[in-house]
Enzyme design. Sequence first.
Site, PDB file in Angstrom:
ATOM      1  N   ARG A   1      12.808 -48.670 -33.807  1.00 14.06           N
ATOM      2  CA  ARG A   1      12.858 -49.354 -34.923  1.00 14.06           C
ATOM      3  C   ARG A   1      11.840 -50.273 -35.392  1.00 14.06           C
ATOM      4  NH1 ARG A   1      17.525 -51.849 -38.332  1.00 14.06           N
ATOM      5  NH2 ARG A   1      16.294 -53.326 -39.228  1.00 14.06           N
TER       6      ARG A   1
ATOM      7  N   ARG B   1      15.659 -52.338 -48.161  1.00  9.90           N
ATOM      8  CA  ARG B   1      16.965 -52.544 -47.956  1.00  9.90           C
ATOM      9  C   ARG B   1      17.467 -52.427 -49.369  1.00  9.90           C
ATOM     10  NH1 ARG B   1      20.006 -54.071 -43.818  1.00  9.90           N
ATOM     11  NH2 ARG B   1      18.367 -55.310 -42.641  1.00  9.90           N
TER      12      ARG B   1
ATOM     13  N   LYS C   1      28.660 -43.462 -39.196  1.00  8.75           N
ATOM     14  CA  LYS C   1      27.665 -44.556 -38.707  1.00  8.75           C
ATOM     15  C   LYS C   1      27.783 -44.665 -37.020  1.00  8.75           C
ATOM     16  CE  LYS C   1      25.815 -49.289 -39.459  1.00  8.75           C
ATOM     17  NZ  LYS C   1      25.350 -49.678 -38.520  1.00  8.75           N
TER      18      LYS C   1
ATOM     19  N   ARG D   1      18.076 -46.843 -33.202  1.00 13.88           N
ATOM     20  CA  ARG D   1      17.398 -45.967 -34.202  1.00 13.88           C
ATOM     21  C   ARG D   1      16.122 -45.540 -33.531  1.00 13.88           C
ATOM     22  NH1 ARG D   1      17.226 -47.420 -40.650  1.00 13.88           N
ATOM     23  NH2 ARG D   1      16.507 -45.354 -41.336  1.00 13.88           N
TER      24      ARG D   1
ATOM     25  N   LYS E   1      26.045 -49.502 -45.999  1.00 15.57           N
ATOM     26  CA  LYS E   1      27.028 -49.287 -44.801  1.00 15.57           C
ATOM     27  C   LYS E   1      28.383 -49.811 -44.973  1.00 15.57           C
ATOM     28  CE  LYS E   1      24.399 -53.221 -43.027  1.00 15.57           C
ATOM     29  NZ  LYS E   1      23.180 -53.450 -42.007  1.00 15.57           N
TER      30      LYS E   1
ATOM     31  N   GLU F   1      19.494 -41.386 -34.953  1.00 19.55           N
ATOM     32  CA  GLU F   1      20.337 -42.432 -34.099  1.00 19.55           C
ATOM     33  C   GLU F   1      20.447 -41.918 -32.579  1.00 19.55           C
ATOM     34  OE1 GLU F   1      20.726 -45.405 -35.240  1.00 19.55           O
ATOM     35  OE2 GLU F   1      22.260 -46.620 -34.301  1.00 19.55           O
TER      36      GLU F   1
ATOM     37  N   PHE G   1      19.344 -37.802 -38.945  1.00 19.62           N
ATOM     38  CA  PHE G   1      20.258 -38.014 -40.439  1.00 19.62           C
ATOM     39  C   PHE G   1      19.300 -37.633 -41.306  1.00 19.62           C
ATOM     40  CE2 PHE G   1      19.784 -42.442 -38.233  1.00 19.62           C
ATOM     41  CZ  PHE G   1      19.073 -42.844 -39.289  1.00 19.62           C
TER      42      PHE G   1
HETATM   43  P1  AMP Z   1      22.541 -52.101 -39.505  1.00 22.28           P
HETATM   44  O1  AMP Z   1      21.867 -51.996 -38.181  1.00 22.28           O
HETATM   45  O2  AMP Z   1      23.997 -52.691 -39.223  1.00 22.28           O
HETATM   46  O3  AMP Z   1      21.710 -52.575 -40.503  1.00 22.28           O
HETATM   47  O4  AMP Z   1      22.857 -50.562 -39.891  1.00 22.28           O
HETATM   48  C1  AMP Z   1      21.907 -49.395 -40.369  1.00 22.28           C
HETATM   49  C2  AMP Z   1      21.696 -48.824 -39.042  1.00 22.28           C
HETATM   50  O5  AMP Z   1      22.683 -47.895 -38.750  1.00 22.28           O
HETATM   51  C3  AMP Z   1      20.530 -47.890 -39.105  1.00 22.28           C
HETATM   52  O6  AMP Z   1      19.265 -48.582 -38.791  1.00 22.28           O
HETATM   53  C4  AMP Z   1      20.876 -46.698 -38.215  1.00 22.28           C
HETATM   54  O7  AMP Z   1      20.073 -47.313 -36.728  1.00 22.28           O
HETATM   55  C5  AMP Z   1      22.291 -46.886 -37.845  1.00 22.28           C
HETATM   56  N1  AMP Z   1      22.832 -45.633 -38.045  1.00 22.28           N
HETATM   57  C6  AMP Z   1      23.843 -44.986 -37.434  1.00 22.28           C
HETATM   58  N2  AMP Z   1      24.577 -44.108 -38.296  1.00 22.28           N
HETATM   59  C7  AMP Z   1      23.452 -43.611 -38.990  1.00 22.28           C
HETATM   60  C8  AMP Z   1      23.583 -42.678 -40.075  1.00 22.28           C
HETATM   61  N3  AMP Z   1      24.205 -41.688 -40.043  1.00 22.28           N
HETATM   62  N4  AMP Z   1      22.680 -42.563 -41.148  1.00 22.28           N
HETATM   63  C9  AMP Z   1      21.860 -43.971 -41.036  1.00 22.28           C
HETATM   64  N5  AMP Z   1      21.793 -44.930 -40.499  1.00 22.28           N
HETATM   65  C10 AMP Z   1      22.764 -44.700 -39.406  1.00 22.28           C
END
Ligand code: AMP
Length: 565
Positions: A271, A418, A251, A256, A424, A301, A342
């Site tokens: 995003r 979602r 991650k 994004r 995650k 990303e 990704f």
């Molecule tokens: P969050 O922003 O905490 O909801 O986490 C999801 C975000 O992680 C996604 O919107 C992406 O921007 C980011 N992300 C980073 N690496 C990855 C990956 N390998 N696959 C999917 N999302 C990723």
Amino acid sequence: MYFAELASLFDELTAYSSRLKKTDIIADFLTRASEDDIEIVCTFLTGRIFPAWDTRDIGVAGKTLVKVIANISGKSSEDVIESYRDTGHLGITAERLLEKKVAMSLAAFEEDLTVVELYRQFEEMAATTGKGSAQKKQRMLANLLSRTEPREANYLVSLAMRNLLIGSKEGVTEDAVAQSFGVPPDAVRRAWMLTNDIGLVARIAKTEGFSGLRALGIEPMRPVRPMLAQNVAGASEALDVMGGRAAFETKYDGARIQVHKVGPDIKLFSRKMEDLTEALPDIRVAVKESIHADSVILDCEAIAVDNRTGKVIPFQNVLNRIRRKYKVRELSHQIPMQLRPFDILYLNGDSLVDLPFVERRALLEKTVVPLDGRCKPSEFKILDDPEAVAAFFTQSIDAGHEGLMAKDLNADYSPGIRGRKMVKLKETLESLDLVVIAAEYGHGRKAGWITSYELAARDEDNEQWAPVGRVSSGASDEQLKELTEEIKPLIISEHGRTVDLEPQIVLEVKFNEIQKSPNYASGYALRFPRIVRIREDKGPDDAETLERVEALYRLQFKLKGATST
Ligand code: AMP
């Protein structure tokens, strides 16, 4: 169709709280809407002026509307603000103040405003930029408002402020379209998710029915809503959710970016679906060199990497780079960006969203030919052992990343959802992305700065902002200055040191715990909140929902259980 007819529909919707009743009312209304009107009507019903994918914005600030309402109602700006403090909503304020004016100056000779005409005027506002544009928009709004009845004025202002409280967000409108045109709700939902355009979906449902809807899909150059991830407490839960075996990926702590390419043309979207193509020249070059396809949509990303150490630079810097669109060249040397695709959603004329993830991954690897570090597919492993997942997790954290993503090998790509097809794993208890709805000026050394922020989550049941606490720590002086600058144009009213704001800014905050609390309307409060960063890449629609705050409230007990055993 006259805007007054739409206002009557909005009135009717406000009067009922039952979702079924609202659906019936809208469905009935849509059968009477013409082909020309239906796109606009359905988009307006979801509280938007333009389709969700459309990056245009009418660019009208709350303060401008205060002036216009004052002007039209013959009151002072202070009177408008006074009323706003009472109603909490500029649309309702407009309605009240104009009612008092008893239609005195209703421009009797002007033609009644139609829905199409209002839409065209909004389009013109969006296209009006540069010197003198604020005044021009003010005049246009004043003209529009002078042609409306008070209740229409309410809805016009609500649309302009993106704050329409009629309880017809996407779900209800979707069901109404299905009911009105006798097509399956799932087909409407799917078409809406893929096109990001409820107006288009409604028009096609009306004119072409089910087969027309089936033919709608994603298209390069029209940004797709990103699929979102839920949180899990650890490796075992991730594996449980995915049926014992899943893809795990680094991650990355970046921003994004959705890459769209058709022939030589490349576009990069954030995003929030903003067009960032001009702001990221090195990403554009990397895409050109490493993506081997005629047409493609990639979910990626973007990360910033220190050229000397090879280490990942924190997220805030990624955003600085994106934000300072106008100093692009200079910054591309300071903060070189790299791309980690990704997922792949579209390839050479075919939509891939219905393929299982593992097949999309194979196509991604064929399409993205790694270019040293500048552009390469995300790091990826298929794992079924919690210990191996834990080791990959530690490796990711040690390399300066945020943790892991786990992905269901058989899942399709669900735009905007979602769900649990992708989850995650982060190191800490989840932080929250919350909207600033009010704020306060500091004192002493920080007298000119806004230093304390009231935070809220989205309550999707009643479409209100649900306050969950105040945050005043965690931000550097630099960030406070930046926030002050960003907040000032959003101020609607000031009383003493407190300011009420248009809900636009999203802050990521960490906290020690979520507690039940009678002090906030949400029923929850964050304990020891602190600012992590300003989420420039998120808008109010991306903020956390109250439902998620509740879910995290429950999850924290699970996490505690997990660490204490
Ligand atoms: P969050 O922003 O905490 O909801 O986490 C999801 C975000 O992680 C996604 O919107 C992406 O921007 C980011 N992300 C980073 N690496 C990855 C990956 N390998 N696959 C999917 N999302 C990723």
